[in-house]
Design a protein around this motif. Structure first.
Motif, PDB file in Angstrom:
ATOM      1  N   ILE A 135      99.430 136.687 -12.134  1.00 51.49           N
ATOM      2  CA  ILE A 135      99.135 136.029 -13.415  1.00 51.49           C
ATOM      3  C   ILE A 135      97.631 135.870 -13.604  1.00 51.49           C
ATOM      4  O   ILE A 135      97.166 135.693 -14.720  1.00 51.49           O
ATOM      5  CB  ILE A 135      99.839 134.651 -13.590  1.00 51.49           C
ATOM      6  CG1 ILE A 135      99.415 133.698 -12.501  1.00 51.49           C
ATOM      7  CG2 ILE A 135     101.338 134.792 -13.654  1.00 51.49           C
ATOM      8  CD1 ILE A 135      99.856 132.284 -12.768  1.00 51.49           C
ATOM      9  N   GLY A 136      96.872 136.000 -12.517  1.00 47.45           N
ATOM     10  CA  GLY A 136      95.410 136.015 -12.642  1.00 47.45           C
ATOM     11  C   GLY A 136      94.876 137.434 -12.680  1.00 47.45           C
ATOM     12  O   GLY A 136      93.798 137.703 -12.167  1.00 47.45           O
ATOM     13  N   TRP A 137      95.631 138.349 -13.308  1.00 46.77           N
ATOM     14  CA  TRP A 137      95.262 139.779 -13.300  1.00 46.77           C
ATOM     15  C   TRP A 137      93.878 140.020 -13.869  1.00 46.77           C
ATOM     16  O   TRP A 137      93.194 140.961 -13.507  1.00 46.77           O
ATOM     17  CB  TRP A 137      96.290 140.602 -14.079  1.00 46.77           C
ATOM     18  CG  TRP A 137      96.467 140.194 -15.508  1.00 46.77           C
ATOM     19  CD1 TRP A 137      96.993 139.018 -15.948  1.00 46.77           C
ATOM     20  CD2 TRP A 137      96.124 140.934 -16.674  1.00 46.77           C
ATOM     21  NE1 TRP A 137      97.001 138.988 -17.307  1.00 46.77           N
ATOM     22  CE2 TRP A 137      96.482 140.148 -17.793  1.00 46.77           C
ATOM     23  CE3 TRP A 137      95.584 142.189 -16.907  1.00 46.77           C
ATOM     24  CZ2 TRP A 137      96.290 140.562 -19.108  1.00 46.77           C
ATOM     25  CZ3 TRP A 137      95.405 142.612 -18.211  1.00 46.77           C
ATOM     26  CH2 TRP A 137      95.745 141.796 -19.292  1.00 46.77           C
TER      27      TRP A 137
ATOM     28  N   SER B 107     102.057 141.258 -15.698  1.00 45.32           N
ATOM     29  CA  SER B 107     101.511 139.948 -15.333  1.00 45.32           C
ATOM     30  C   SER B 107     102.546 138.839 -15.476  1.00 45.32           C
ATOM     31  O   SER B 107     102.453 137.827 -14.809  1.00 45.32           O
ATOM     32  CB  SER B 107     100.289 139.628 -16.186  1.00 45.32           C
ATOM     33  OG  SER B 107     100.679 139.284 -17.490  1.00 45.32           O
TER      34      SER B 107
END
Lengths: 894, 86
Positions: free
Chosen positions: A82-84, A279
């Motif tokens: 999710i922090g891509w 993501s």
């Protein structure tokens, strides 16, 4: 009761099903119908190889032993994905810009295309992956044993080892069949990706089905399940904070560093935008996979007799309730998890081993260097196949050595911690321009050493590799070097201990080493390109000037990329420069592009070394260094824009220059031709005139009369032929020709051309492969035959070899059918290649040819009318012409 | 009407803040995942394991939903091969 043999049949049928899927995907990709193969969904599903047999079997066992701690293994990657925007996006962009083939290639490429670093990372990755592959073999073997137990035959060690060996051999076969079909790692393994996407769906469905059965079928609903959980021994477990944080960190980092994850995340990525979907979709997949783990563990602990292996609850719980179908489905899910992981991991590792160890060794053992003889692709493919077998072999050896009795999760964590040693060099290389190769090498070596000493070697058991008293008191009695209590700190959890010290030592050595040493120019260049990948839209040139001939580069590229691929690249570049044919100007930009293409096959370090041998130019110019050092990016961007504008003008100028050269050459040739053609016309006219005068004067014998008339006739024929050619050409050029379209076979056409070319018995030898020539054609067959006759006759006339030979090679590809005519003579020098298709152009040695220099011009016009092309094909070791047949006709005929 | 904002490039400003939000998301996720460690383990106040499970899966779902919404709204930079066409 389900028989064991039936289970083996089901597994084989499942493997056959995977083969079909992989094969169908390859077929579709080959036909260009790969749009849906490159969808975000398939990309997300392929990422799910993160969930291996460790997840499928091991997570339940993990939960039964240590409560909720198993969740850290899935929360870590969730946070990374999710922090891509931070790391993954940059990795993917760099991977595409630099054509990265593996995680070792990334590190080697970033630190100045260093071969040594590539070797180091490869070794770390192979050693770290070994326990993980052993884990997969162990889980599949154990799951077979469960079913064997069910049929009443309890497996001993011998049967377990035999099953593990059989599984390993089967996996080697499947991986070699589908993983080493393509050489270019950037060409992506469609078949494999499709197969693992299918396996991802199956393992998810299997685990969820078992979960639903356990919650609603056995426990009686969600509320009762939660009550069961609170009443179970799992509830008594108190979570250690250091393990929770440490394992979340390790799993998140491993998601980036594991060779197989890097393969699907970066190398197989076909579109950066897929990351946006992945993501959230990949965390969703992980969450659903983890959802039923605790319920299955709790119900398993309640139902199964004490002492049964919790790693196998996913199988044994349905079996104990008599649901054999469910158990078989669950077995297939576990089988999928293990096989997909092993396949991708061995592909990734074999690419690394062959690119960074085998090919550099092989190249340095060749005297000729980059201009070696023979096809490099055969060597690369063979080394990849052997590496696949080697990697699985190591996994099997570890399985045997570790005894196969350890909890799955414990083995997985050893492997993760080893792979994570790459993290400091990777992140440092991505975000810090000051990182140097010495720093990276120091960090990797020390971190790996700490990991091996504190976690990997002790994992074989006390006394197996490290003697028991060293484990307890340290080597030579040095207490602060005790493997599981380094620096005298006793009482840490072994895994947290290893992660903490190895990461601290690794990152520290990386930082200090980088600060103390100087980077090479190549490193600074690569560093700038990696760290500022989003700012530098156009790459900085790595090659200043070059002494290489385009033809030499083509010969080398053909040996690595294969002839058709290499020729396509050269043709594209020539077209971009506004030239026709296969030989572009060797500009620094083109050399750069070529190096990236080669890097996609054999890795950055090898490609750089090979190009360097041919170019003999300074690899980084002073100007480039100024650019690197220059912090004012605006100036760079401004000059980039200017460069883009002037590139357009360059192209025009180059086209004009070529046209001018061509015109000058033609004008000289035209003058020569005019005197030649007047001579050609005059000689027959003179003899016709004089012999007709003699005949007119009369008074000779009938024999002489007949002889003179014969001479007049022959000379008139010669004139007619010449005039016919001229007329033919002018008709073709004016487009007045009407085509007589028929259907026939290419083989008959070549047969006709060969017999019509009137070859002498002692003349040129024709080499053909008639099996390739069975191509149906719908076009003007007579005209096409005329082209072939001309090419064969030319080869006969001009081939200077002692034993002349003409190879006729027919190839079919997506772009149409090509027919190459390749002789073994001296070839045509580059200067002349440009003009041979022009009218009246004739190379040296006029008298011998006896033609007017119209043949190839006519051929070119005919092919243009038929919708195909004819071109000179350089780099074949003789004169070579490629006739490309019209695509529409070839397709219509299929 | 009289207090209309002075921003000219509202859309690109919003885009940059969206990217900040995506960058902040893993930090939020990390912190939320650590919170169960702070809960009391023993005694009368001790939380039950089932509540920890429910908490973690709710946090997980929340992160997934936020990531899905943000990834729909954000426009990634054009890829290098796309700029050539432009």
């Amino acid at each position: 009761m389900l028989t064991f043999n039936l289970l083996v049949v089901i597994s084989l049928a499942y493997v056959a099903f995977l083969f079909t899927i992989a094969f169908a995907a390859e077929r579709r990709a080959a036909r260009g119908q790969d749009a849906w193969l490159r969808s975000p969904l398939i990309y997300t599903l392929s990422l799910s190889i993160y969930c291996t047999a460790w997840t499928f079997y091991g997570a339940v066992g993990y939960a039964a032993r240590s409560g909720l701690e198993y969740l850290t293994i899935y929360l870590g990657p969730t946070i990374v994905v999710i922090g891509w925007w931070w790391v993954v996006r940059k990795l993917v962009r760099i991977g595409r810009a630099q054509r990265i083939t593996s995680v070792a290639d990334l590190i080697s490429s970033r630190f100045g295309k260093s071969t040594a670093l590539g070797v180091l990372v490869t070794l770390i990755a192979v050693v770290a992956a070994t326990p993980y592959i052993a884990l997969q073999l162990q889980s599949v073997t154990l799951s077979f044993a469960v079913f064997a137990d069910g049929t009443g035959t309890s497996w001993g060690e011998g049967e377990l080892n035999a099953a593990a060996l059989a599984v390993a051999a089967g996996l080697v076969l499947f991986t070699i069949l589908f993983g080493t079909r393509n050489l270019d790692a950037n060409e992506r393994h469609h078949g494999v990706v499709m197969a693992i996407a299918a396996e991802a769906v199956i393992k998810l469905c299997a685990l969820v089905t078992v979960g639903i059965f356990v919650v609603w079928g056995i426990a009686g609903g969600p509320a009762q399940t939660l009550a069961l959980i609170d009443a179970s021994p799992i509830s008594a477990w108190t979570q250690s904070g250091s393990r929770w944080v440490g394992l979340t960190f390790v799993s998140g980092a491993a998601f980036l560093c594991l060779p197989r994850m890097f393969q699907v995340l970066v190398v197989e990525n076909s579109d950066e935008r897929h990351l946006a979907t992945a993501s959230w979709a990949f965390p969703l997949y992980l969450m659903v996979m983890s959802l039923f783990v605790v319920p299955i563990a709790v119900v398993g602990l309640n139902l199964m007799p004490a002492g049964s292996n919790p790693d196998l609850f996913v199988l044994t719980v349905p079996l104990s309730q008599g649901h054999e179908g469910l158990a078989v489905f669950s077995f297939l899910g576990g089988f999928s998890s293990a096989t997909s992981m092993v396949i991708v991991a061995t592909i990734a590792l074999s690419t690394m081993v062959s690119n960074h160890i085998v090919v550099p060794l092989w190249l340095s053992s060749q005297r000729q260097g980059a201009m070696m003889s023979g096809d490099v692709r055969a060597v690369v493919l063979l080394s990849r196949r052997l590496s696949i077998a080697g990697v699985l072999g190591l996994g099997y050896v570890y399985y045997r050595l570790s005894g196969g009795g350890t909890a799955l999760a414990a083995i997985g964590l050893i492997s993760f911690t080893g792979a994570v040693q790459i993290l400091p060099a990777m992140l440092g290389g991505l975000f810090w321009r000051g990182a140097t190769r010495w720093g990276a090498a120091a960090g990797l070596t020390l971190g790996f050493a700490v990991w091996a000493w504190s976690l990997f070697l002790p994992s074989f058991g006390a006394g197996a590799v490290i003697p028991a008293d060293v484990l307890a008191h340290g080597p030579w009695g040095i207490g602060w070097l005790r493997p599981q209590a380094m620096f005298g700190i006793v009482g840490m959890d072994p895994v947290v201990h290893a992660v903490f010290w190895s990461m601290l030592v690794n990152a520290g050595a990386f930082f200090v080493g980088s600060v103390l040493t100087f980077p090479t120019p190549m490193e600074r260049l690569q560093g700038a390109q990696f760290v500022n990948v989003f700012e530098h839209s156009t790459g900085t040139r790595a090659w200043a000037q070059s002494a290489a001939e385009a033809e030499d580069l083509l010969i080398m590229s053909q040996r690595i990329l294969g002839p058709s691929e290499a020729q396509a690249i050269f043709q594209r570049e020539a077209a971009r420069q506004g030239k026709v044919g296969y030989l572009p100007d060797v500009t620094p930009g083109f050399v750069d592009l070529l190096e990236r293409e080669l890097a996609g096959s054999v890795g950055a370090a090898t490609a750089h070394a090979m190009i360097g041998q041919l170019i003999e130019g300074a690899s980084v110019s002073v100007e480039d260094l100024i650019r690197v050092a220059d912090e004012a990016a605006q100036i760079l961007e401004y000059s980039n824009r200017l460069e883009a504008k002037s590139a357009e003008q360059d192209r025009t100028a180059r086209a004009l220059r070529d046209a001018n050269e061509k015109l000058t050459a033609l004008s000289i040739q035209k003058d020569a031709f005019l005197s030649q053609i007047s001579h050609e016309l005059r000689t027959p006219m003179t003899s016709i005139r004089s012999f007709s005068e003699i005949l007119r004067d009369g008074g000779m014998e009938a024999v002489d009369q007949e002889k003179y008339a014969g001479i007049i006739h022959a000379e008139a024929l010669r004139l007619t032929r010449l005039l016919d050619d001229l007329l033919d050409l002018s008709v073709l050029e004016n487009g007045q020709v009407t085509l007589n379209v028929e259907t026939g076979s290419l083989r008959d056409l070549i047969d006709r051309a060969v017999s019509a070319a009137g070859l002498r018995a002692d003349g040129i030898r024709i080499a053909r492969r008639k099996s390739d020539e069975a191509v149906p054609l719908t076009t003007d067959l007579d005209r096409l035959t005329q082209v072939f006759i001309n090419l064969i006759a030319n080869a006969q006339k001009y081939c200077t070899a002692a034993q002349p030979e003409l190879r006729i090679v027919v190839q079919r590809s997506a772009g149409g059918t090509t027919v190459d005519f390749i002789d073994n003579g001296a070839g045509i020098e580059a200067r002349s290649q440009q003009v041979i298709f022009e009218k009246f152009s004739r190379l040296a040695d006029h008298g011998k040819a006896g033609g007017a220099g119209l043949g190839l011009a006519i051929c070119r016009e005919i092919m243009a009318r038929l919708g195909g092309t004819i071109a000179y094909l350089p780099g074949q070791g003789g004169a070579a012409f490629r006739v490309t047949l019209p695509k529409a006709e070839a397709l219509a005929a299929e | 009407m009289s207090r209309s904002p002075v921003f000219l490039a509202r859309a690109s400003y919003r885009q940059r803040r969206l990217r900040d939000a995506i960058r902040a998301l893993p930090v939020l996720g990390g912190v939320l995942c650590l919170i169960p460690l702070l809960w009391p383990h023993a005694g009368a106040e001790a939380q039950r394991t089932s509540s920890a499970i429910i908490y973690l899966f709710v946090v997980w779902t929340l992160l997934i939903v936020l990531a899905a919404v943000l990834s729909r709204l954000v426009r990634p930079d054009p890829a290098p091969d796309a700029t050539e066409d432009a």
